[in-house]
Design a protein around this motif. Structure first.
Motif, mmCIF file in Angstrom:
data_model
loop_
_atom_site.group_PDB
_atom_site.id
_atom_site.type_symbol
_atom_site.label_atom_id
_atom_site.label_comp_id
_atom_site.label_asym_id
_atom_site.label_seq_id
_atom_site.Cartn_x
_atom_site.Cartn_y
_atom_site.Cartn_z
ATOM 1 N N ILE A 179 47.043 2.420 -1.681
ATOM 2 C CA ILE A 179 47.347 2.103 -0.277
ATOM 3 C C ILE A 179 46.468 2.949 0.644
ATOM 4 N N THR A 180 46.295 4.229 0.292
ATOM 5 C CA THR A 180 45.419 5.090 1.098
ATOM 6 C C THR A 180 43.986 4.577 1.088
ATOM 7 N N SER A 181 43.518 4.119 -0.084
ATOM 8 C CA SER A 181 42.155 3.581 -0.181
ATOM 9 C C SER A 181 41.996 2.339 0.674
ATOM 10 N N ILE A 182 42.968 1.421 0.577
ATOM 11 C CA ILE A 182 42.883 0.188 1.385
ATOM 12 C C ILE A 182 42.915 0.525 2.865
ATOM 13 N N HIS A 183 43.777 1.458 3.227
ATOM 14 C CA HIS A 183 43.848 1.863 4.633
ATOM 15 C C HIS A 183 42.521 2.470 5.094
ATOM 16 N N GLY A 184 41.877 3.257 4.218
ATOM 17 C CA GLY A 184 40.584 3.857 4.583
ATOM 18 C C GLY A 184 39.512 2.811 4.783
ATOM 19 N N PHE A 185 39.477 1.818 3.898
ATOM 20 C CA PHE A 185 38.475 0.760 4.056
ATOM 21 C C PHE A 185 38.721 -0.048 5.314
ATOM 22 N N ILE A 186 40.002 -0.248 5.656
ATOM 23 C CA ILE A 186 40.299 -0.978 6.902
ATOM 24 C C ILE A 186 39.779 -0.193 8.106
#
Length: 497
Positions: free
Chosen positions: A277-284
């Motif tokens: 979730i942190t990775s997806i949030h970072g890419f967003i």
């Protein structure tokens, strides 16, 4: 304070006293009837014996009891006196009901008997159905016992000799006996009450001890069972209570384990889902800063987000499966159990396994003369094998990796072994391999998509098959995972022969 008649001791005492009182009353009534019958019949027998000793035709008596002359002309009656008992009234009753007093009756009145009653009595004597005695009362209500004797000789024209005697003395004797019995019964009832209370207090002492023990029972001491009470009913009650405690303990333990599993599931899910979730949030955030306008950056970000979401989906599915397998009835999660031969099943998976392995070599070894038949779930066995092969792939060289699948039959067991020539596992890590989210090389397995749930799921699936899994490994020499399945008994018997 509880009312006395609502306690068990009070109710038992009251019921016991009621039964004893009823029995005393019943015995008293029967005794009264028996004593009355005995006294009256005994008195009647004595009177009949006395009357039979009199002359067949008594003479008229004077007040002093002397016999007057009587009988046919020219004959004289024997000069022997007739002595009457106190209270006795003797009279001669003619066939027409006329009564002639023979005894001195000035002191008391004679019983009152009507002409119809005399007629009935005469008829009973004629038919030989007369009673031993009759009861009649005088004008003042005093009761009398009345007996009759048929006359003989020249006066046999149907006259009857009537003998009456008062019953007051018999009644006094009867009521005296009844009074003595009532006093004895009351004393016995009182003594029985005291003895019953004392006996019940002693008999119910184990029950009070049981109540005290039950009152101290709570969720922390459910294992403290009630001891035997040396009384059958109380022992049965204690056994039932102990059985209830055992069921409660099982239920509480199951609830505790369920809560613990839920807590563990939430903690594990939160821990493992945080990274993707942190990775997806970072890419967003990267895309929002302008990377969306750069096709290459956009493609890399979307691809990375897809990988993280796929890993998150796989993780959630694994967690849900593990949560189901953690239930006490996890065997029911696999509803396709059947008679299963392992070699054909594994052969059908070889192509899929080789595609997963890439350039690594996978081999299958088994004795073709043995059937390796177990009671198992095809879906569950496939997932077990996929997890073990996936684990071996992650820890072997991509060019020179060797993975061997072996089937052995030893007595009543079928051994499924998966070996590799990978890096091996240190001794201190082998005990933790089947713990959820345990990873030896966290960076490497996370990069490869592993979440550390494969071996945990594998162990639960093995347990659902009533089997056992163990690992043998040394650093630099590879690892071997061996699963021992119960062999179907029919084939085990054939193999032993």
């Amino acid at each position: 304070m509880k009312r006395w008649n609502r306690t068990l001791r009070g109710q038992i005492t009251a019921l016991t006293l009621f039964i004893i009182a009823f029995l005393f009353l019943l015995i008293g009534v029967l005794q009264f009837a028996f004593m009355k019958d005995f006294l009256y019949n005994n008195k009647a027998d004595a009177l009949h014996a006395q009357i039979r000793s009199w002359p067949p035709e008594p003479a008229f008596l004077s007040n002093n009891g002397a016999v007057k002359e009587w009988g046919p002309p020219g004959e004289r009656a024997p000069n022997r006196p007739i002595i009457f008992q106190p209270g006795m009234i003797v009279s001669l009753i003619g066939a027409n009901g006329e009564q002639t007093m023979l005894s001195d009756h000035t002191v008391q009145a004679a019983p009152i008997i009507s002409e119809q009653q005399y007629a009935d009595i005469f008829e009973q004597y004629r038919l030989d159905k007369a009673k031993r005695f009759y009861e009649f009362s005088d004008a003042e209500g005093n009761d009398y016992m009345v007996l009759f004797r048929e006359m003989g000789g020249h006066m046999s024209s149907g006259d009857m000799l009537q003998v009456s005697i008062e019953l007051e003395s018999l009644k006094k004797q009867l009521y005296t006996q009844l009074g003595i019995y009532i006093l004895a019964a009351l004393f016995a009832l009182l003594a029985g009450s005291v003895l019953t209370l004392i006996s019940l207090r002693k008999a119910l002492m184990p029950l009070h001890q049981m109540i005290a023990a039950v009152e101290q029972t709570n969720a922390e001491n459910l294992t403290e069972q009630l001891p035997a009470m040396q009384q059958q009913e109380l022992d049965q009650l204690a056994a039932a209570y102990n059985d209830m405690l055992a069921r409660l303990e099982t239920a509480f333990e199951s609830e505790r384990m369920t809560s613990e599993r839920m807590r563990q599931f939430i903690a594990d899910a939160s821990h493992e889902l945080r990274t993707p979730i942190t990775s997806i949030h970072g890419f967003i955030e990267v895309l929002q800063r302008g990377a969306m306008k750069q096709p290459k950056q956009l493609e890399l970000s979307l691809k990375a987000m897809e990988q993280e979401s796929t890993r998150m989906k796989t993780l959630v599915e694994s967690l849900l499966q593990l949560a189901k397998l953690d239930q006490p009835d996890h065997e029911q999660m696999l509803d396709d159990f059947q008679r299963l031969q392992l070699p054909p099943l594994i052969k059908g998976m070889l192509l899929q396994l080789e595609l997963m392995a890439g350039k690594r070599k996978i081999t299958l070894e088994y004795n073709g003369s043995e059937r390796y038949e177990i009671w198992g779930s095809p879906h569950g066995i496939k997932q077990i094998l996929l997890n073990l092969i996936s684990n071996a792939i992650q820890h072997t060289d991509s060019e020179h990796g060797l993975i061997a699948i072996r089937l052995l039959q030893r007595g009543s067991l079928v051994m499924l072994a998966v070996s590799d020539n990978g890096t091996g596992i240190a001794k201190e890590h082998q005990q933790q391999l089947f713990e959820r989210f345990f990873r030896i090389d966290k960076a490497r397995t996370r990069a490869a998509g592993g979440a550390g749930l494969g071996l945990s799921i594998t162990k639960r699936l093995v347990e659902a098959h009533q089997a056992h899994i163990e690992v043998e490994s040394e650093l630099g020499s590879g690892s071997t995972f061996t699963i021992s399945f119960p062999l179907l008994q029919a084939h085990a018997d054939e193999s032993s022969r």
